[in-house]
Structure formats: C-alpha cells, structure tokens
Write a protein that holds these residues in place. Sequence first.
Motif, mmCIF file in Angstrom:
data_model
loop_
_atom_site.group_PDB
_atom_site.id
_atom_site.type_symbol
_atom_site.label_atom_id
_atom_site.label_comp_id
_atom_site.label_asym_id
_atom_site.label_seq_id
_atom_site.Cartn_x
_atom_site.Cartn_y
_atom_site.Cartn_z
ATOM 1 N N ALA A 122 -2.801 -0.110 -11.791
ATOM 2 C CA ALA A 122 -1.378 -0.056 -12.180
ATOM 3 C C ALA A 122 -0.891 -1.435 -12.612
ATOM 4 O O ALA A 122 -0.136 -1.564 -13.581
ATOM 5 C CB ALA A 122 -0.541 0.482 -11.022
ATOM 6 N N CYS A 123 -1.343 -2.484 -11.900
ATOM 7 C CA CYS A 123 -0.928 -3.846 -12.242
ATOM 8 C C CYS A 123 -1.505 -4.310 -13.576
ATOM 9 O O CYS A 123 -0.936 -5.203 -14.216
ATOM 10 C CB CYS A 123 -1.330 -4.820 -11.131
ATOM 11 N N MET A 124 -2.626 -3.734 -13.990
ATOM 12 C CA MET A 124 -3.207 -4.081 -15.285
ATOM 13 C C MET A 124 -2.318 -3.610 -16.429
ATOM 14 O O MET A 124 -2.347 -4.189 -17.526
ATOM 15 C CB MET A 124 -4.597 -3.448 -15.446
ATOM 16 N N CYS A 125 -1.538 -2.566 -16.188
ATOM 17 C CA CYS A 125 -0.688 -2.000 -17.238
ATOM 18 C C CYS A 125 0.527 -2.904 -17.471
ATOM 19 O O CYS A 125 0.863 -3.757 -16.660
ATOM 20 C CB CYS A 125 -0.248 -0.595 -16.849
ATOM 21 N N ASP A 126 1.188 -2.696 -18.600
ATOM 22 C CA ASP A 126 2.333 -3.528 -18.967
ATOM 23 C C ASP A 126 3.597 -3.150 -18.209
ATOM 24 O O ASP A 126 4.415 -4.017 -17.875
ATOM 25 C CB ASP A 126 2.593 -3.411 -20.472
ATOM 26 N N LEU A 127 3.781 -1.871 -17.971
ATOM 27 C CA LEU A 127 4.975 -1.356 -17.302
ATOM 28 C C LEU A 127 4.535 -0.323 -16.281
ATOM 29 O O LEU A 127 3.531 0.373 -16.479
ATOM 30 C CB LEU A 127 5.926 -0.705 -18.313
ATOM 31 N N ARG A 128 5.305 -0.198 -15.208
ATOM 32 C CA ARG A 128 4.986 0.760 -14.157
ATOM 33 C C ARG A 128 6.256 1.485 -13.741
ATOM 34 O O ARG A 128 7.268 0.841 -13.422
ATOM 35 C CB ARG A 128 4.400 0.036 -12.919
ATOM 36 N N ILE A 129 6.214 2.812 -13.749
ATOM 37 C CA ILE A 129 7.276 3.601 -13.140
ATOM 38 C C ILE A 129 6.614 4.524 -12.127
ATOM 39 O O ILE A 129 5.427 4.854 -12.249
ATOM 40 C CB ILE A 129 8.120 4.382 -14.164
ATOM 41 N N ALA A 130 7.354 4.930 -11.105
ATOM 42 C CA ALA A 130 6.755 5.672 -10.004
ATOM 43 C C ALA A 130 7.534 6.934 -9.697
ATOM 44 O O ALA A 130 8.766 6.960 -9.803
ATOM 45 C CB ALA A 130 6.702 4.787 -8.755
ATOM 46 N N GLY A 131 6.804 7.964 -9.311
ATOM 47 C CA GLY A 131 7.435 9.124 -8.703
ATOM 48 C C GLY A 131 7.761 8.814 -7.252
ATOM 49 O O GLY A 131 7.222 7.876 -6.658
ATOM 50 N N GLU A 132 8.617 9.611 -6.652
ATOM 51 C CA GLU A 132 9.044 9.352 -5.279
ATOM 52 C C GLU A 132 7.897 9.402 -4.277
ATOM 53 O O GLU A 132 7.952 8.768 -3.226
ATOM 54 C CB GLU A 132 10.134 10.347 -4.878
ATOM 55 N N SER A 133 6.835 10.146 -4.602
ATOM 56 C CA SER A 133 5.698 10.256 -3.682
ATOM 57 C C SER A 133 4.654 9.167 -3.896
ATOM 58 O O SER A 133 3.631 9.153 -3.208
ATOM 59 C CB SER A 133 5.033 11.634 -3.819
ATOM 60 N N ALA A 134 4.898 8.251 -4.818
ATOM 61 C CA ALA A 134 3.940 7.160 -5.063
ATOM 62 C C ALA A 134 3.838 6.260 -3.839
ATOM 63 O O ALA A 134 4.816 6.043 -3.111
ATOM 64 C CB ALA A 134 4.368 6.352 -6.281
ATOM 65 N N ARG A 135 2.642 5.732 -3.615
ATOM 66 C CA ARG A 135 2.381 4.766 -2.563
ATOM 67 C C ARG A 135 1.461 3.703 -3.135
ATOM 68 O O ARG A 135 0.610 4.003 -3.975
ATOM 69 C CB ARG A 135 1.717 5.424 -1.345
ATOM 70 N N PHE A 136 1.612 2.484 -2.679
ATOM 71 C CA PHE A 136 0.820 1.375 -3.203
ATOM 72 C C PHE A 136 0.233 0.572 -2.046
ATOM 73 O O PHE A 136 0.931 0.266 -1.080
ATOM 74 C CB PHE A 136 1.686 0.438 -4.052
ATOM 75 N N ALA A 137 -1.037 0.215 -2.162
ATOM 76 C CA ALA A 137 -1.644 -0.643 -1.141
ATOM 77 C C ALA A 137 -2.755 -1.478 -1.761
ATOM 78 O O ALA A 137 -3.603 -0.951 -2.481
ATOM 79 C CB ALA A 137 -2.205 0.189 0.008
ATOM 80 N N GLU A 138 -2.725 -2.777 -1.480
ATOM 81 C CA GLU A 138 -3.837 -3.672 -1.825
ATOM 82 C C GLU A 138 -4.747 -3.663 -0.593
ATOM 83 O O GLU A 138 -4.786 -4.602 0.205
ATOM 84 C CB GLU A 138 -3.298 -5.066 -2.141
ATOM 85 N N SER A 139 -5.468 -2.555 -0.450
ATOM 86 C CA SER A 139 -6.043 -2.168 0.839
ATOM 87 C C SER A 139 -7.492 -2.595 1.051
ATOM 88 O O SER A 139 -8.136 -2.146 2.001
ATOM 89 C CB SER A 139 -5.949 -0.646 0.981
ATOM 90 N N PHE A 140 -8.015 -3.472 0.208
ATOM 91 C CA PHE A 140 -9.419 -3.866 0.305
ATOM 92 C C PHE A 140 -9.774 -4.407 1.690
ATOM 93 O O PHE A 140 -10.848 -4.132 2.222
ATOM 94 C CB PHE A 140 -9.743 -4.926 -0.756
ATOM 95 N N VAL A 141 -8.870 -5.197 2.273
ATOM 96 C CA VAL A 141 -9.158 -5.821 3.566
ATOM 97 C C VAL A 141 -9.402 -4.771 4.648
ATOM 98 O O VAL A 141 -10.144 -5.026 5.608
ATOM 99 C CB VAL A 141 -8.002 -6.777 3.949
ATOM 100 N N LYS A 142 -8.830 -3.593 4.515
ATOM 101 C CA LYS A 142 -9.030 -2.531 5.488
ATOM 102 C C LYS A 142 -10.476 -2.032 5.479
ATOM 103 O O LYS A 142 -10.932 -1.410 6.452
ATOM 104 C CB LYS A 142 -8.093 -1.353 5.196
ATOM 105 N N LEU A 143 -11.194 -2.280 4.397
ATOM 106 C CA LEU A 143 -12.605 -1.898 4.290
ATOM 107 C C LEU A 143 -13.533 -3.091 4.453
ATOM 108 O O LEU A 143 -14.748 -2.982 4.235
ATOM 109 C CB LEU A 143 -12.862 -1.221 2.930
ATOM 110 N N GLY A 144 -12.957 -4.241 4.798
ATOM 111 C CA GLY A 144 -13.773 -5.429 4.996
ATOM 112 C C GLY A 144 -14.264 -6.057 3.713
ATOM 113 O O GLY A 144 -15.274 -6.767 3.700
ATOM 114 N N ILE A 145 -13.544 -5.814 2.613
ATOM 115 C CA ILE A 145 -13.911 -6.392 1.320
ATOM 116 C C ILE A 145 -12.685 -7.048 0.695
ATOM 117 O O ILE A 145 -11.600 -7.055 1.285
ATOM 118 C CB ILE A 145 -14.514 -5.332 0.359
#
Length: 266
Positions: A122-145
């Motif tokens: 999503a961050c690679m794109c120029d613009l971002r809009i979200a539906g109400e059910s959207a969720r975002f996580a930079e979650s790599f650390v949760k997998l140890g990476i």
Amino acid sequence: MDAPLKVEIEEGIALLTMNRAESRNPLDPEMQDALLDTLSALDAGQEVRVAILTGAGTAFCAGGNVRRMGEAASGAKERTPAQARGYYRWGIQRLPRLIENLELPVIAAVNGPAMGAGCDLACMCDLRIAGESARFAESFVKLGIIPGDGGAWLLPRVVGFARAAEMALTGDTLSAQEALAAGLVSRVVPDAELIPAARALAARIAANPPQAVRMARRLLREAWNNRLDTVLEMSSAMQAVAHTTDDHKEALAAMREKRKPTYKGA
C-alpha cells in the motif's frame, strides 16, 4: 485456478484485484510476477491513465506466504544466506523498484487487512484510501524478521520516522481510523463505497492531460530523493516538454472558450 490478478479496464482506469481471496491475497512469487507484468504493460501502453489496486474477499494483502516461510524455517526448503539475499533481490524487491519508476499513478484501495508486505505494498502506491474494515500492520517483527521488501524506506516517507518506528518495532495493528490519523491513508469510507470512491478519485486524475499527470508523478517521486537544484533542473526540462503538447494548447483554448477540454495524451 484463476489468474492471481484480475484486470478490468474502463474509461482509462484499470482496476487490479489481487485474486487469491482464499489465502488472503499473499504477496507470493506468483502475485509478484502478475503485478510486475501488468503494471509494466499498463505503464508502457499509456492507454490507461490511472490504476487502482485492491484485494478480493475480505483482505487487501496478508503479506508473505507464511506456509512457505515455515517450510524454509524448518529446513524443508532451507536457503543459504546468499540464496536468501538473491530470493529477496530478484523476488519481492523488484516490486518497489518498478512502482517507484512508473509514470502511471497507482491508488491503493485497501479493503481489509494489509499486513507486513501488504502494508508496504500500500505504501508503494501513490495514494491510499481505506474501507472501514481495513487494518494495517508493519508486522514483520512478530515473525522474527524485518521488512525485506523496502518497508524501512517506504513507511517513514508516508507516516514520518517516529510513527514508522512505532509500527515497525511493536508490530501493532492500526485500525482504518488510526491509519487516517497517522497519514497512512487520505480517506476512510464505508466498505461498500470503497471501489466507487477509488474510481471517483481515479476519474479526477484521469480527467487531466495524461502526459502532464505522468510527468508530475515522476517529478514527485524524484523529489523524494534529490536536492532542490536537481529537482528544479528536472522541472524545467519537463515543463519545456509540457509546453509543446497539444493537450496544453487544448487546456488553454478550453479555458478561454469556457468549455470542457478534450485531452488526447499528445
């Protein structure tokens, strides 16, 4: 099995739907290749003026394929460090490189969870809009990476360093409204209105002279990474081209004549 990416083109707008709803649209090699091939072709063809990227089902993109990660971690498909480096370099890292160098504007219509590499996509794109059910996580650390797809470069440019650090170091999930407050998305709409809202935004972009839009998009991207004098030099070169286009002349004529302009991309 259906193609990993569904492509619908209408009135100069391409709707690209990641089409692996049953596995929450993972950004696996097949999806990467489909995105690379499709975006490259659309950018080169120039008939499409704006692309919208979304996901099928209830997720935007679940990130990497966790099952394949498990196989690699268990030794079932173990890679040496050199092989792993090549896997990233010639795999998912092709995607941020390609999108960075497009002229075609890309809108992310985030219809559900965008996790790990999905958040970075999503961050690679120029613009971002979200539906109400959207969720975002930079979650790599949760997998140890760590974000091997460029997220450490992408996310701070969207939300700022401090918020990016909080997201990357905690792995916490943001709701759509929290993402709006962080500047990760520019708008939140009801889920049922997400694609119509994305199309309306794309139509506002597509209504402008295509070559001017493409050059403005490139200029904005280059301005992220260059000095002011470099960007000014590039701006003057692009402006010199823009002044010679038929669409520039049409824009001026339509303004004088108080009518709607007709742009042909020439």
